[in-house]
Design a protein around this motif. Structure first.
Motif, PDB file in Angstrom:
ATOM      1  N   TYR A  34       0.901  -1.228   0.013  1.00 16.37           N
ATOM      2  CA  TYR A  34       0.062   0.007  -0.046  1.00 16.37           C
ATOM      3  C   TYR A  34       0.719   1.093   0.033  1.00 16.37           C
ATOM      4  N   ALA A  35       1.839   1.251   0.566  1.00 19.47           N
ATOM      5  CA  ALA A  35       2.851   2.409   0.848  1.00 19.47           C
ATOM      6  C   ALA A  35       3.617   2.889  -0.715  1.00 19.47           C
ATOM      7  N   SER A  36       3.495   1.781  -1.395  1.00 25.46           N
ATOM      8  CA  SER A  36       4.159   1.971  -2.778  1.00 25.46           C
ATOM      9  C   SER A  36       3.142   2.645  -3.778  1.00 25.46           C
ATOM     10  N   ASP A  37       2.020   2.901  -3.460  1.00 29.12           N
ATOM     11  CA  ASP A  37       0.932   3.636  -4.121  1.00 29.12           C
ATOM     12  C   ASP A  37       1.005   5.014  -4.036  1.00 29.12           C
ATOM     13  N   ASP A  38       1.174   5.777  -4.914  1.00 27.18           N
ATOM     14  CA  ASP A  38       1.395   6.898  -5.063  1.00 27.18           C
ATOM     15  C   ASP A  38       0.417   7.643  -4.396  1.00 27.18           C
ATOM     16  N   ARG A  39      -0.922   7.212  -4.795  1.00 28.75           N
ATOM     17  CA  ARG A  39      -2.214   7.817  -4.188  1.00 28.75           C
ATOM     18  C   ARG A  39      -2.256   7.770  -2.957  1.00 28.75           C
ATOM     19  N   VAL A  40      -1.806   6.826  -2.066  1.00 25.31           N
ATOM     20  CA  VAL A  40      -1.557   6.840  -0.607  1.00 25.31           C
ATOM     21  C   VAL A  40      -0.824   7.739  -0.190  1.00 25.31           C
ATOM     22  N   SER A  41       0.529   7.552  -0.660  1.00 22.50           N
ATOM     23  CA  SER A  41       1.673   8.400  -0.095  1.00 22.50           C
ATOM     24  C   SER A  41       1.684   9.831  -0.384  1.00 22.50           C
ATOM     25  N   GLU A  42       1.173  10.269  -1.265  1.00 19.40           N
ATOM     26  CA  GLU A  42       0.855  11.749  -1.739  1.00 19.40           C
ATOM     27  C   GLU A  42       0.064  12.312  -0.581  1.00 19.40           C
ATOM     28  N   LEU A  43      -1.155  11.843  -0.321  1.00 21.47           N
ATOM     29  CA  LEU A  43      -2.050  12.394   0.748  1.00 21.47           C
ATOM     30  C   LEU A  43      -1.557  12.038   2.000  1.00 21.47           C
ATOM     31  N   ALA A  44      -0.728  11.106   2.256  1.00 26.79           N
ATOM     32  CA  ALA A  44      -0.176  10.963   3.862  1.00 26.79           C
ATOM     33  C   ALA A  44       1.050  11.742   3.878  1.00 26.79           C
ATOM     34  N   LEU A  45       1.589  12.208   2.858  1.00 30.92           N
ATOM     35  CA  LEU A  45       2.518  13.470   2.938  1.00 30.92           C
ATOM     36  C   LEU A  45       3.868  12.572   3.482  1.00 30.92           C
ATOM     37  N   TRP A  46       4.033  11.374   2.854  1.00 31.56           N
ATOM     38  CA  TRP A  46       5.493  10.634   3.136  1.00 31.56           C
ATOM     39  C   TRP A  46       6.097  10.127   1.696  1.00 31.56           C
ATOM     40  N   PRO A  47       7.169   9.769   1.647  1.00 33.90           N
ATOM     41  CA  PRO A  47       7.741   9.209   0.363  1.00 33.90           C
ATOM     42  C   PRO A  47       6.960   7.886   0.028  1.00 33.90           C
ATOM     43  N   THR A  48       6.746   7.800  -1.230  1.00 36.83           N
ATOM     44  CA  THR A  48       6.471   6.569  -2.035  1.00 36.83           C
ATOM     45  C   THR A  48       7.401   5.348  -1.709  1.00 36.83           C
ATOM     46  N   HIS A  49       7.163   4.050  -1.186  1.00 35.95           N
ATOM     47  CA  HIS A  49       7.942   3.118  -0.931  1.00 35.95           C
ATOM     48  C   HIS A  49       8.328   2.773  -1.976  1.00 35.95           C
ATOM     49  N   THR A  50       9.705   2.296  -2.250  1.00 34.80           N
ATOM     50  CA  THR A  50      10.251   1.665  -3.283  1.00 34.80           C
ATOM     51  C   THR A  50      10.768   0.266  -3.256  1.00 34.80           C
ATOM     52  N   SER A  51      10.565  -0.187  -2.014  1.00 34.79           N
ATOM     53  CA  SER A  51      11.002  -1.679  -1.920  1.00 34.79           C
ATOM     54  C   SER A  51      10.499  -2.210  -0.532  1.00 34.79           C
ATOM     55  N   ILE A  52      10.373  -3.556  -0.474  1.00 29.51           N
ATOM     56  CA  ILE A  52      10.197  -4.117   0.996  1.00 29.51           C
ATOM     57  C   ILE A  52      10.955  -3.689   1.934  1.00 29.51           C
ATOM     58  N   GLU A  53      12.304  -3.645   1.682  1.00 29.26           N
ATOM     59  CA  GLU A  53      13.366  -3.198   2.595  1.00 29.26           C
ATOM     60  C   GLU A  53      12.959  -2.090   3.181  1.00 29.26           C
ATOM     61  N   MET A  54      12.747  -0.908   2.109  1.00 27.77           N
ATOM     62  CA  MET A  54      12.565   0.463   2.548  1.00 27.77           C
ATOM     63  C   MET A  54      11.359   0.470   3.704  1.00 27.77           C
ATOM     64  N   SER A  55      10.245  -0.286   3.349  1.00 29.80           N
ATOM     65  CA  SER A  55       9.001  -0.593   4.185  1.00 29.80           C
ATOM     66  C   SER A  55       9.456  -1.186   5.516  1.00 29.80           C
ATOM     67  N   ARG A  56      10.385  -2.321   5.398  1.00 27.52           N
ATOM     68  CA  ARG A  56      10.852  -2.918   6.981  1.00 27.52           C
ATOM     69  C   ARG A  56      11.631  -1.769   7.647  1.00 27.52           C
ATOM     70  N   GLU A  57      12.398  -0.850   7.159  1.00 29.27           N
ATOM     71  CA  GLU A  57      13.038   0.004   7.772  1.00 29.27           C
ATOM     72  C   GLU A  57      12.288   1.027   8.240  1.00 29.27           C
ATOM     73  N   VAL A  58      11.056   1.515   7.753  1.00 38.54           N
ATOM     74  CA  VAL A  58      10.072   2.537   8.149  1.00 38.54           C
ATOM     75  C   VAL A  58       9.427   1.796   9.471  1.00 38.54           C
ATOM     76  N   ILE A  59       8.999   0.434   9.218  1.00 37.84           N
ATOM     77  CA  ILE A  59       8.516  -0.285  10.258  1.00 37.84           C
ATOM     78  C   ILE A  59       9.338  -0.125  11.849  1.00 37.84           C
ATOM     79  N   LYS A  60      10.851  -0.598  11.613  1.00 41.17           N
ATOM     80  CA  LYS A  60      11.718  -0.490  12.595  1.00 41.17           C
ATOM     81  C   LYS A  60      12.071   0.735  13.229  1.00 41.17           C
TER      82      LYS A  60
END
Length: 181
Positions: A34-60
């Protein structure tokens, strides 16, 4: 008392269709979906995720260190479809009053318009009042984010300020939680 102890042990809030629970590193694939979807990230005001590893780092780095940041998981499947929680103190998008914190949330695009975020926010507000002792909750949103504004209004938030957040036309809402004296 037993229910309260069980809550703190499991750190979960249940709604009709959702479990709000602490984030786990194993949620990275769901977050990325879901965080790799520009429609979500744009309105949430954070960068679009580009990898599962990026998402894992955000979680951590951003979700796990805060015990008031919850994954929104579908009860039926366990899939994490969004997030709800308190913005870390000092990182609010608008100045907060005494005994007030800012709440933030997002949900994956396929789940927009189904009432899930409203359901989550209503129960999260009960948690804020009963377990955190907050007197009010602040909510901010990009003026273009009509869905978030509808969620806020359905949950009893009142708009009180229109302001500029780093060049983004934004709205601030407040909901009083304390009982009238």
């Amino acid at each position: 008392m037993a229910d309260e102890q069980a809550f703190y042990h499991t750190k979960m809030i249940e709604t009709e269709r959702l479990e709000l629970r602490l984030w786990r590193e194993t949620d990275a694939a769901d977050l990325f979906r879901y965080a790799s979807d520009d429609r979500v990230s744009e309105l949430a005001l954070w960068p679009t995720h580009t990898s599962i590893e990026m998402s894992r780092e955000v979680i951590k780095q951003f979700f796990m260190p805060h015990d008031t940041t919850f994954a929104m998981a579908l009860k039926a499947t366990g899939e994490v479809i969004g997030c709800i929680g308190l913005v870390p103190a000092g990182e609010e998008h608008h100045s907060a009053a005494r005994l007030e914190r800012e709440v933030g949330y997002w949900i994956g695009y396929p789940h927009w318009g189904k009432g899930l975020t409203t359901e989550a926010l209503r129960e999260f507000l009960v948690y804020c009042k009963n377990h955190l002792g907050l007197e009010s909750v602040l909510l901010t949103t990009d003026c273009r984010n009509k869905g978030s504004q509808r969620v806020a209004e359905k949950c009893g938030f009142i708009p009180f300020d229109r302001y500029d957040l780093d060049g983004i036309d934004s709205l601030a809402y407040r909901k009083v939680l304390k009982d009238p004296e």
